[in-house]
Scaffold this motif. Structure first.
Motif, PDB file in Angstrom:
ATOM      1  N   LYS A   3     -11.630  12.470  16.288  1.00 22.23           N
ATOM      2  CA  LYS A   3     -11.495  11.193  15.584  1.00 22.23           C
ATOM      3  C   LYS A   3     -10.193  11.139  14.783  1.00 22.23           C
ATOM      4  CE  LYS A   3     -15.417  11.879  13.436  1.00 22.23           C
ATOM      5  NZ  LYS A   3     -15.818  13.149  14.051  1.00 22.23           N
ATOM      6  N   HIS A  53     -18.977  10.698  10.596  1.00 22.37           N
ATOM      7  CA  HIS A  53     -19.516  11.782  11.421  1.00 22.37           C
ATOM      8  C   HIS A  53     -20.938  11.466  11.806  1.00 22.37           C
ATOM      9  CE1 HIS A  53     -16.130  14.305  10.741  1.00 22.37           C
ATOM     10  NE2 HIS A  53     -16.225  14.123   9.444  1.00 22.37           N
ATOM     11  N   GLY A  61     -15.109  17.407  15.016  1.00 22.50           N
ATOM     12  CA  GLY A  61     -14.228  18.152  15.911  1.00 22.50           C
ATOM     13  C   GLY A  61     -14.009  17.518  17.264  1.00 22.50           C
TER      14      GLY A  61
HETATM   15  P1  TYD Z   1     -10.150  16.305  15.081  1.00 25.31           P
HETATM   16  O1  TYD Z   1      -9.363  15.095  15.359  1.00 25.31           O
HETATM   17  O2  TYD Z   1      -9.795  17.089  13.852  1.00 25.31           O
HETATM   18  O3  TYD Z   1     -11.705  16.025  15.074  1.00 25.31           O
HETATM   19  P2  TYD Z   1     -12.561  15.136  14.076  1.00 25.31           P
HETATM   20  O4  TYD Z   1     -11.642  14.402  13.172  1.00 25.31           O
HETATM   21  O5  TYD Z   1     -13.342  14.238  15.001  1.00 25.31           O
HETATM   22  O6  TYD Z   1     -13.474  16.068  13.363  1.00 25.31           O
HETATM   23  O7  TYD Z   1     -10.027  17.206  16.382  1.00 25.31           O
HETATM   24  C1  TYD Z   1     -10.080  18.539  16.269  1.00 25.31           C
HETATM   25  C2  TYD Z   1     -10.183  19.203  17.609  1.00 25.31           C
HETATM   26  O8  TYD Z   1      -9.210  18.771  18.531  1.00 25.31           O
HETATM   27  C3  TYD Z   1     -10.000  20.660  17.408  1.00 25.31           C
HETATM   28  O9  TYD Z   1     -11.088  21.319  18.021  1.00 25.31           O
HETATM   29  C4  TYD Z   1      -8.709  20.984  18.061  1.00 25.31           C
HETATM   30  C5  TYD Z   1      -8.486  19.895  19.013  1.00 25.31           C
HETATM   31  N1  TYD Z   1      -7.068  19.510  19.172  1.00 25.31           N
HETATM   32  C6  TYD Z   1      -6.405  19.767  20.353  1.00 25.31           C
HETATM   33  O10 TYD Z   1      -6.969  20.328  21.287  1.00 25.31           O
HETATM   34  N2  TYD Z   1      -5.101  19.388  20.478  1.00 25.31           N
HETATM   35  C7  TYD Z   1      -4.434  18.783  19.470  1.00 25.31           C
HETATM   36  O11 TYD Z   1      -3.240  18.451  19.646  1.00 25.31           O
HETATM   37  C8  TYD Z   1      -5.127  18.536  18.250  1.00 25.31           C
HETATM   38  C9  TYD Z   1      -4.445  17.875  17.096  1.00 25.31           C
HETATM   39  C10 TYD Z   1      -6.435  18.911  18.137  1.00 25.31           C
END
Ligand code: TYD
Ligand code: MG
Length: 456
Positions: free
Chosen positions: A107, A219, A104
């Motif tokens: 990435k 992760h 979250g």
């Molecule tokens: P994400 O890229 O899905 O994380 P990962 O792949 O590292 O697990 O990011 C998700 C988080 O980012 C989520 O908590 C919502 C936030 N977010 C925003 O605040 N704005 C955005 O435009 C996007 C796409 C995600």
């Protein structure tokens, strides 16, 4: 880890003594070590001469070093300046980049944005193992990306991913995430150490053979390193980690390994409604402008990778009720703090035996540089004596065990950065005084901790 060695396609070995075992076991019956039995594919390793790394020649694969052509690998800018910075100036053809971080933290968002921009110039294949193509497409739309050149594949079997890559011939391949992948050669569950290592090895081989650039998302698991990106660090060319607080709007990406650029380079982003935005002037976000000077707060100039950065360091010293007073360092090394406090006592004459000492680097940056020594000590002292330090003073310098203040690399560059951000005065090691000084900056130089304390 599953324990089914039936099919004959995988075997179990002890990582400690190398013994081959018929089945998985918690303890190796040969050498007696615990938790070291791992599943491996039961097949002869491919050992054709010349296979593997590009450029190997001759039947034996041995070449004279001067005969190897040192061609510069092409670099493709990702269109995101801060990401290019941590990559060392763009994405290198045929390189494998591991991006790690808490779930979250952003990435997938960062990579989708990079893909959209890379896709405009070269074929990109985005393999999603966690989200459905619909979710990815929704996100791309939300981010307002023009994802024309990006092809999407929802798949977790590495053999099928490579088959698709052989058809599509992408120049950039994104795997989101490596923990969802599995290879048919192994029986254990996706996400186990053996699966993560084996699937990544297949992808790395593919990258080198076909000159495809690969991003691997990994992760960081709660338990720490096990099965996380850590087991892959030695296999890939570049390792980037998201660090810092997940709570705030800022995201820091640090290169902890880079075969094609500087390590410890820091990229700074802000998470917005429209994805990750670059922070072009990061010094501004690590300084909290206090209305009036507060005790225990100090501005230091650190250097992350190739860029100087102004960061606020805060200290709180408080009488301790404990027999063993607490020393807590956030963003700094704990042992270094203990050492600095000893130097402060021995050479500065200030004892903290009965005080709790807390030190925090603002904004979630992790500072690994010795240039933070002097600012940390002075912040501690400022809090202890409850004497505020002026907000327009910038400090850096290494503190030696003999109480001497040692110079740090790139002093003039740090001073220029301080002046650029409105600092009026600087307290620095004597040897870091640049010839001719810096315009608009009054520079105080010190040789020893005593002098620094007096100057304050
Ligand atoms: P994400 O890229 O899905 O994380 P990962 O792949 O590292 O697990 O990011 C998700 C988080 O980012 C989520 O908590 C919502 C936030 N977010 C925003 O605040 N704005 C955005 O435009 C996007 C796409 C995600
Ligand atoms: Mg994700």
């Amino acid at each position: 880890m599953a324990q089914r060695p039936k099919s004959g396609r995988s075997a179990f070995v002890c990582l400690s003594c190398g013994a081959r075992l018929p089945k998985w076991s918690g303890q190796c019956p040969e050498c007696g070590s615990w938790n070291c039995v791992d599943e491996v594919p039961d097949r002869p390793a491919p050992r054709q001469p010349g296979a593997g790394y590009a450029g190997a020649a001759g039947a034996s694969g041995v070449v004279a070093l001067p005969e190897v052509s040192p061609e510069e690998r092409a670099r493709a800018p990702t269109g995101i300046g801060e990401l290019d910075r941590v990559l060392g100036g763009g994405l290198v053809q045929g390189s494998v980049v591991l991006i790690g971080g808490d779930p979250g933290i952003g990435k997938s968002t960062l990579l989708l944005q990079a893909c959209a921009s890379l896709g405009a110039r070269q074929p990109v294949l985005y393999v999603t193992g966690e989200e459905s193509p619909r979710q990815v497409s929704l996100r791309a739309r939300r981010l307002g990306l023009n994802s024309q050149g990006v092809r999407l594949l929802a798949e977790t079997a590495v053999e099928r991913i490579l088959a698709a890559a052989a058809d599509e011939r992408p120049e950039v391949l994104v795997i989101d995430s490596v923990q969802t992948l599995y290879t048919e050669l192994l029986q254990s569950a996706p996400g186990s150490v053996s699966q993560v290592r084996e699937t990544a090895a297949q992808l790395v081989r593919w990258a080198k053979q076909t000159d495809t650039a690969i991003f691997l998302v990994g992760h960081v698991t709660k338990e720490g390193a096990l099965a996380g990106p850590r087991v892959l660090e030695h296999m890939v060319d570049t390792v980037l980690y998201f660090e810092g607080e997940t709570g705030g709007p800022f995201r820091l990406v640090r290169s902890v390994k880079n075969r094609f650029g500087a390590v410890n380079e820091l990229g700074v982003f802000a998470m917005t409604d429209h994805g990750l935005r670059e922070v072009k002037n990061p010094s501004a976000i690590f300084l909290s402008r206090h209305e009036r000077p507060v005790s225990g707060s100090l501005v230091m100039v650190t250097r992350e990778g190739t860029r100087p950065l102004l960061v606020e360091v805060q200290a709180l010293v408080d009488a301790s009720p404990l027999a063993n007073p607490r020393r807590v360092a956030v963003g700094l090394e704990q042992n270094r703090l203990a050492m600095l406090l000893a130097v402060l006592h021995r050479h500065g004459g200030v004892a903290m035996f009965d005080q709790d000492v807390f030190v925090n680097v603002v904004g979630g940056v992790r500072v690994s540089e010795t240039a933070a020594d002097l600012p940390v000590l002075l912040a501690v002292l400022s809090s202890y004596r409850d004497r505020p330090v002026e907000g327009d003073l910038a400090v850096f310098g290494e503190v030696g065990l003999a109480g001497e203040i040692r110079p740090v690399p790139n002093g003039a560059e740090r001073l220029r950065e301080a002046a650029k951000h409105g600092m009026r005065r600087a307290l620095v090691p004597a040897k870091n005084l640049p010839k001719g000084g810096i315009e608009g900056l009054e520079i105080l130089t010190v040789h020893s901790l005593r002098e620094a304390i007096d100057a304050l």
